[in-house]
Design a protein around this motif. Structure first.
Motif, PDB file in Angstrom:
ATOM      1  N   LEU A  82      17.912  -3.996 -15.656  1.00  0.00           N
ATOM      2  CA  LEU A  82      17.139  -3.664 -14.464  1.00  0.00           C
ATOM      3  C   LEU A  82      17.378  -2.205 -14.094  1.00  0.00           C
ATOM      4  O   LEU A  82      18.512  -1.733 -14.056  1.00  0.00           O
ATOM      5  N   CYS A  83      16.296  -1.485 -13.825  1.00  0.00           N
ATOM      6  CA  CYS A  83      16.378  -0.061 -13.525  1.00  0.00           C
ATOM      7  C   CYS A  83      15.344   0.275 -12.459  1.00  0.00           C
ATOM      8  O   CYS A  83      14.258  -0.318 -12.425  1.00  0.00           O
ATOM      9  N   MET A  84      15.671   1.220 -11.579  1.00  0.00           N
ATOM     10  CA  MET A  84      14.733   1.667 -10.550  1.00  0.00           C
ATOM     11  C   MET A  84      14.516   3.160 -10.670  1.00  0.00           C
ATOM     12  O   MET A  84      15.448   3.923 -10.909  1.00  0.00           O
ATOM     13  N   ASP A  85      13.259   3.596 -10.512  1.00  0.00           N
ATOM     14  CA  ASP A  85      12.936   5.010 -10.597  1.00  0.00           C
ATOM     15  C   ASP A  85      11.629   5.266  -9.865  1.00  0.00           C
ATOM     16  O   ASP A  85      11.204   4.437  -9.051  1.00  0.00           O
ATOM     17  N   VAL A  86      10.987   6.397 -10.163  1.00  0.00           N
ATOM     18  CA  VAL A  86       9.715   6.776  -9.541  1.00  0.00           C
ATOM     19  C   VAL A  86       8.664   6.897 -10.628  1.00  0.00           C
ATOM     20  O   VAL A  86       8.872   7.587 -11.633  1.00  0.00           O
ATOM     21  N   TYR A  87       7.530   6.196 -10.445  1.00  0.00           N
ATOM     22  CA  TYR A  87       6.435   6.235 -11.403  1.00  0.00           C
ATOM     23  C   TYR A  87       5.145   6.575 -10.658  1.00  0.00           C
ATOM     24  O   TYR A  87       4.728   5.835  -9.766  1.00  0.00           O
ATOM     25  N   LYS A  88       4.551   7.721 -10.993  1.00  0.00           N
ATOM     26  CA  LYS A  88       3.307   8.176 -10.362  1.00  0.00           C
ATOM     27  C   LYS A  88       3.403   8.145  -8.838  1.00  0.00           C
ATOM     28  O   LYS A  88       2.560   7.572  -8.145  1.00  0.00           O
ATOM     29  N   GLU A  89       4.496   8.750  -8.343  1.00  0.00           N
ATOM     30  CA  GLU A  89       4.718   8.920  -6.901  1.00  0.00           C
ATOM     31  C   GLU A  89       4.961   7.599  -6.173  1.00  0.00           C
ATOM     32  O   GLU A  89       4.778   7.519  -4.951  1.00  0.00           O
TER      33      GLU A  89
END
Length: 307
Positions: free
Chosen positions: A230-237
Motif C-alpha cells: 500500500l502506497c499513497m502519493d499524488v496523481y494528476k493533482e
C-alpha cells in the motif's frame, strides 16, 4: 547601480513566485532524491553488526536516472539522516530515527544555505514521531508538521512556519483520533499532511491542513485490506492510493490498483500494469508516471523503472 537593481529584482517575492511558477509549469529542474551505497554497490558485510554501512544522498535525473550531484549534510555531519519532504528546491532533513528532540534543518542544496528551526514545545518521550514538510500555496508559506503519539494513545500535533520561524501547538484533536490506531506512510500536498492509519480492520486517510488546522478522515476503499503493498502519493493533482495485492488478469504481468480522492470520494482508475516481478512502488513522479524499485538483496543494488 546595475548590481543593486538586479539584486533587488531577484530578491523580490514577486520575482521568486514567478520563477517558481515557471519551473513548476515547465517541469524544469526536477530531480530524484535517492539514498544509495557509494559506487552503487554494498561494500561491507551486511551481517556484521559492528560495521557501519556507508550510504549517501544524491540527486538523479528524473528521466535518465543518471547521477547529477552528491549531497553532503549542511553541517558536515557523517551520520545518516532522513529526508522528510521537499518543495521548490527546499529539503527538510532530520535524524534517520526521529525523536521528540531531533533537530530539523530546512535546506537549499543549490545555494548551500539552511535554517534550523527552534525546538518544538512538545517533549513527549518514548513516542512515535512523524514529520512532513512542504509548501502551502494558500498562505504562501513553507510548513513542517510534526505528529507525536505515545503507546498510551496520547496524540499531539505541532506546525512550524518558515515565515515566522516558530512552532504552534494544535490544541483541538478530534475524538476519532483519541483511540488506539497504527500509523503507516504519509505525504504532503498543497499544505495538507496526509497519513494512512489503521484502526482495527479499517484503513483510512487522515488529513490535516497546516493553515486552517482542520482534521478530516476518509475511509479507504473496501478492497484495501493490508498495509503491505500500500502506497499513497499524488496523481494528476489528486491524492491517490496504490495497492498491490490482487493478481493481474494477464498472468505474465503485475499490477498496482489505483484510486484517487476526488471531492472527498474515492474513484478507481485503470491500474498500472507492468512486466517486472518483485517491484515496490516508490511513488509517482511529476509526469504522473509510477516509479518502481526492484531490489537485488544479494548484490545490494536496485533497479528503477518508470511505468
Amino acid at each position: 547601480c546595475t548590481c543593486k537593481s538586479w539584486s533587488d529584482l531577484i530578491g523580490s517575492s514577486s520575482f521568486v513566485s514567478t520563477q517558481l511558477h515557471r519551473n513548476v509549469t515547465k517541469h524544469a529542474h526536477v530531480y530524484l532524491l535517492c539514498l544509495h551505497h557509494p559506487h552503487f554497490e554494498r561494500q561491507n558485510d551486511n551481517d556484521d553488526p559492528y560495521v557501519v554501512e556507508e550510504l549517501q544522498w544524491s540527486l538523479f535525473s528524473n528521466e535518465t536516472f543518471e547521477q547529477f550531484s552528491e549531497l553532503s549534510h549542511p553541517l558536515g555531519s557523517t551520520d545518516h539522516y532522513g529526508i522528510y519532504g521537499s518543495s521548490n528546491g527546499l529539503v527538510c532533513i532530520s535524524d534517520e530515527i526521529l525523536n521528540f528532540d531531533s533537530p530539523i534543518h530546512i535546506w537549499n542544496p543549490s545555494v548551500r544555505k539552511f535554517r534550523t528551526p527552534p525546538m518544538g514545545t512538545n517533549n513527549l518521550k518514548f513516542a512515535y514521531v512523524a514529520l512532513q514538510f512542504g509548501f502551502h500555496p494558500g498562505v504562501n508559506d513553507y510548513k513542517a508538521v510534526r505528529m507525536i503519539r505515545t503507546n498510551k494513545d496520547t496524540f499531539a500535533v505541532e506546525v512550524y512556519s518558515l515565515r515566522t520561524d516558530s512552532w504552534k501547538m494544535i490544541e483541538t484533536i478530534p475524538p476519532w483520533l483519541k483511540c488506539h490506531w497504527q500509523h503507516h506512510t504519509g505525504t504532503f500536498f498543497n499544505g495538507v499532511a496526509y497519513h494512512i492509519i489503521e484502526k482495527g480492520p479499517i484503513f483510512s486517510i487522515m488529513s490535516f491542513d497546516s493553515s486552517s488546522e482542520e482534521f478530516q478522515e476518509f475511509i479507504a476503499p473496501d478492497a484495501i485490506c493490508n498495509s503491505l503493498g500500500l502506497c499513497m502519493d499524488v496523481y494528476k493533482e489528486h491524492i491517490c492510493l496504490l495497492f498491490r495485492y490482487y493478481g493481474c488478469e494477464d498472468e505474465c504481468m503485475q499490477k498496482y490498483d489505483l484510486w484517487v480522492l476526488r471531492e472527498k470520494r474515492w474513484k478507481q482508475l485503470c491500474p498500472f500494469v507492468y512486466p517486472w516481478n518483485r517491484c515496490r512502488a516508490m511513488g509517482i513522479n511529476i509526469d504522473n508516471e509510477l516509479l518502481l524499485q526492484q531490489k537485488d538483496y544479494f548484490k545490494g543494488v536496485a533497479d528503477l523503472y518508470l511505468c
